[in-house]
Design a protein around this motif. Sequence first.
Motif, PDB file in Angstrom:
ATOM      1  N   ALA A 434       0.814  -1.209   0.000  1.00  0.00           N
ATOM      2  CA  ALA A 434       0.000   0.000   0.000  1.00  0.00           C
ATOM      3  C   ALA A 434       0.854   1.268   0.000  1.00  0.00           C
ATOM      4  O   ALA A 434       0.505   2.271  -0.619  1.00  0.00           O
ATOM      5  N   ASP A 435       2.020   1.220   0.698  1.00  0.00           N
ATOM      6  CA  ASP A 435       2.853   2.426   0.784  1.00  0.00           C
ATOM      7  C   ASP A 435       3.615   2.716  -0.505  1.00  0.00           C
ATOM      8  O   ASP A 435       4.279   3.742  -0.626  1.00  0.00           O
ATOM      9  N   LYS A 436       3.526   1.802  -1.472  1.00  0.00           N
ATOM     10  CA  LYS A 436       4.207   2.005  -2.751  1.00  0.00           C
ATOM     11  C   LYS A 436       3.278   2.574  -3.826  1.00  0.00           C
ATOM     12  O   LYS A 436       3.717   2.893  -4.937  1.00  0.00           O
ATOM     13  N   ALA A 437       2.004   2.700  -3.510  1.00  0.00           N
ATOM     14  CA  ALA A 437       1.010   3.077  -4.521  1.00  0.00           C
ATOM     15  C   ALA A 437       1.314   4.434  -5.158  1.00  0.00           C
ATOM     16  O   ALA A 437       1.306   4.581  -6.379  1.00  0.00           O
ATOM     17  N   ALA A 439       4.146   6.080  -5.336  1.00  0.00           N
ATOM     18  CA  ALA A 439       5.386   6.045  -6.124  1.00  0.00           C
ATOM     19  C   ALA A 439       5.159   5.370  -7.472  1.00  0.00           C
ATOM     20  O   ALA A 439       5.663   5.829  -8.511  1.00  0.00           O
ATOM     21  N   VAL A 440       4.395   4.276  -7.465  1.00  0.00           N
ATOM     22  CA  VAL A 440       4.105   3.566  -8.710  1.00  0.00           C
ATOM     23  C   VAL A 440       3.261   4.440  -9.635  1.00  0.00           C
ATOM     24  O   VAL A 440       3.501   4.505 -10.845  1.00  0.00           O
ATOM     25  N   LYS A 441       2.288   5.142  -9.069  1.00  0.00           N
ATOM     26  CA  LYS A 441       1.429   6.012  -9.872  1.00  0.00           C
ATOM     27  C   LYS A 441       2.241   7.133 -10.510  1.00  0.00           C
ATOM     28  O   LYS A 441       2.069   7.463 -11.688  1.00  0.00           O
ATOM     29  N   THR A 442       3.166   7.729  -9.724  1.00  0.00           N
ATOM     30  CA  THR A 442       4.020   8.795 -10.252  1.00  0.00           C
ATOM     31  C   THR A 442       4.893   8.280 -11.384  1.00  0.00           C
ATOM     32  O   THR A 442       5.064   8.955 -12.413  1.00  0.00           O
ATOM     33  N   ALA A 443       5.444   7.079 -11.213  1.00  0.00           N
ATOM     34  CA  ALA A 443       6.286   6.490 -12.258  1.00  0.00           C
ATOM     35  C   ALA A 443       5.480   6.195 -13.520  1.00  0.00           C
ATOM     36  O   ALA A 443       5.958   6.396 -14.645  1.00  0.00           O
ATOM     37  N   ALA A 444       4.245   5.743 -13.334  1.00  0.00           N
ATOM     38  CA  ALA A 444       3.384   5.442 -14.485  1.00  0.00           C
ATOM     39  C   ALA A 444       3.074   6.715 -15.272  1.00  0.00           C
ATOM     40  O   ALA A 444       3.119   6.731 -16.507  1.00  0.00           O
ATOM     41  N   VAL A 445       2.772   7.806 -14.554  1.00  0.00           N
ATOM     42  CA  VAL A 445       2.473   9.079 -15.215  1.00  0.00           C
ATOM     43  C   VAL A 445       3.711   9.589 -15.964  1.00  0.00           C
ATOM     44  O   VAL A 445       3.615  10.092 -17.091  1.00  0.00           O
ATOM     45  N   ALA A 446       4.887   9.427 -15.358  1.00  0.00           N
ATOM     46  CA  ALA A 446       6.123   9.888 -15.981  1.00  0.00           C
ATOM     47  C   ALA A 446       6.436   9.114 -17.262  1.00  0.00           C
ATOM     48  O   ALA A 446       7.085   9.643 -18.173  1.00  0.00           O
ATOM     49  N   ALA A 447       5.967   7.875 -17.332  1.00  0.00           N
ATOM     50  CA  ALA A 447       6.252   7.041 -18.509  1.00  0.00           C
ATOM     51  C   ALA A 447       5.260   7.264 -19.653  1.00  0.00           C
ATOM     52  O   ALA A 447       5.498   6.821 -20.778  1.00  0.00           O
ATOM     53  N   LEU A 448       4.146   7.941 -19.381  1.00  0.00           N
ATOM     54  CA  LEU A 448       3.106   8.111 -20.402  1.00  0.00           C
ATOM     55  C   LEU A 448       3.580   8.853 -21.658  1.00  0.00           C
ATOM     56  O   LEU A 448       3.191   8.473 -22.769  1.00  0.00           O
TER      57      LEU A 448
END
Length: 555
Positions: A434-437, A439-448
């Motif tokens: 849960a505490d990684k959510a 960070a993962v979302k930010t990385a996903a947006v950066a990769a778009l």
Amino acid sequence: MSTLTGTAGKSEIDKSEFKPALWTSGDWNAFFGFGTNILVNMLVLTGLLRFVLKMPDSLVFGRILPALGLMMCLSTFYYAFLAYRLAHKTGRSDVCALPSGVSVPHMFIVTFVIMLPITLKTGDPLKGWSAGLVWVFFQSFILMIGGFIAPFIRRITPRAALLGTLAGVSVTFISMRPALEMYMTPQIGLVCFAIILVSWFGGVKYPRGIPAGLVAIAVGMIIAWGSNLFGLGLGGLSLKGVGDAFANFGFSVPLPAVGYVFSGFEFLGVILVTAIPFGIYDLVEAMDNVESAEAAGDEYPTTRVLTADGVVSLIGCLMGNPFINAVYIGHPGWKAMGGRIGYSAATGIMVVVLAWFGIISVLLALVPVVAISPILLYIGMLIGAQAFQTTPVKHAPAIVLALTPHLAAWAKLQIDTMLTSTMTAAATVGGMAADKADAVKTAAVAALPQQGVFYHGLEVMGGGSILAGLILGAIGVFIIERDFEKASSFALVGAVLTYFGFMHGEAVGIGGGFGVTPAVALSYAVMAAGLFALGRLGTSEHYASHPEMSPAPAE
């Protein structure tokens, strides 16, 4: 001379003796169309309260819905009264009342941005409810105050800009959801859509004058319930759902909730961040809808409309309703169906019956929502078309420009919803801590951007989309008309609004002192300066070519 005077006198006598009909045959069509629109919104709203905010049924059906019913009844009766006065004043029998109800965009905003975070933080749905009441409390006053400056804004803003940004709302946030729902269950959605189209666009009359909206709902129900016989379950209806819905039957009247309003002031800091910009959004949207009605032939006083929205919203808030009232998009559509005065008042009576007797949950179990979706799509089609049909052809590019911020806002919402759902699903199945959510979302947006999806561009362009669309549309119109100084004025207003975050920004403020989105604000300012210089240059060249028109020197 005497003939002219006699004719004028006769005209005045005819108008004074004219008594508008309170109900016409066309009101049936508009009532079933608008009534089902309101019904859908009430069903969605009830679902948000019960299943997203997890509010107890005693609060939803005993306090909130009765207050909502009171607010909407006051609103629809008032706009029926305004229509009656306009019809009597002009001697016309084709005057259509303004449609009104719960503001759909704000229904989601107050739920997900205000009530849900506070409910999750405190663990108390009553706290979330109180916060929602305070949000509406402040927005009500913004509308009432704004009603006195709105007529001036309407006078200086081109119709293409007002209707263009309205078309953007209708194409995206009004039309797309019902269109997608129709194609998810085409056996019901497309059939009902065809029933609507051939009647409201094609002029086909159904037997005994039965309204097309009622025919579409009836056919949708037959298909949905009939599919259960074959185990298909189209529309998601069941006898068990109907039985469970009757548990909420009863009679509840609105009760004062002033104490809950003022207890919500502890969350004032969070509330004002969104209440102010969205209050301005309501102001502009109401102006757009009044302009739309005028384009369809019915001229209503802007100040009275906005003040009425503010007053009835405040009454609803003080009785326990956390959703703001608004004049709806769609006046030309209901008028085209034959709606006049009665459909508005009839809808108000319907809402009171549904809300005070707990019938909403029963209807939710009986009628497939997808059977109602085509009506919303029809309204979106009509409003989008009106922007082009009631403005000069050469202004069409400016209308398209006004659409673009709404396309960006809608696309961003789809991406945000998908990412949130993905993160939740990943955490639920145990594939991600849960505490990684975040960070993962930010990385996903950066990769778009690597996939051709410019998320940051959608975020900036779509921020405050209704204001951004209005400003861009106005700039476009005045450039087309070669009135560069007026275009410069709107660009400068765009710079100020952007600096403070009312458009092209995530929140209201001044950022680090240089504005919420300083690069965009500066760009608007540079655009304003360039257009102003171009306008002055054009003026100088004009006087050089026509010296006889130059201003006389001061003595």
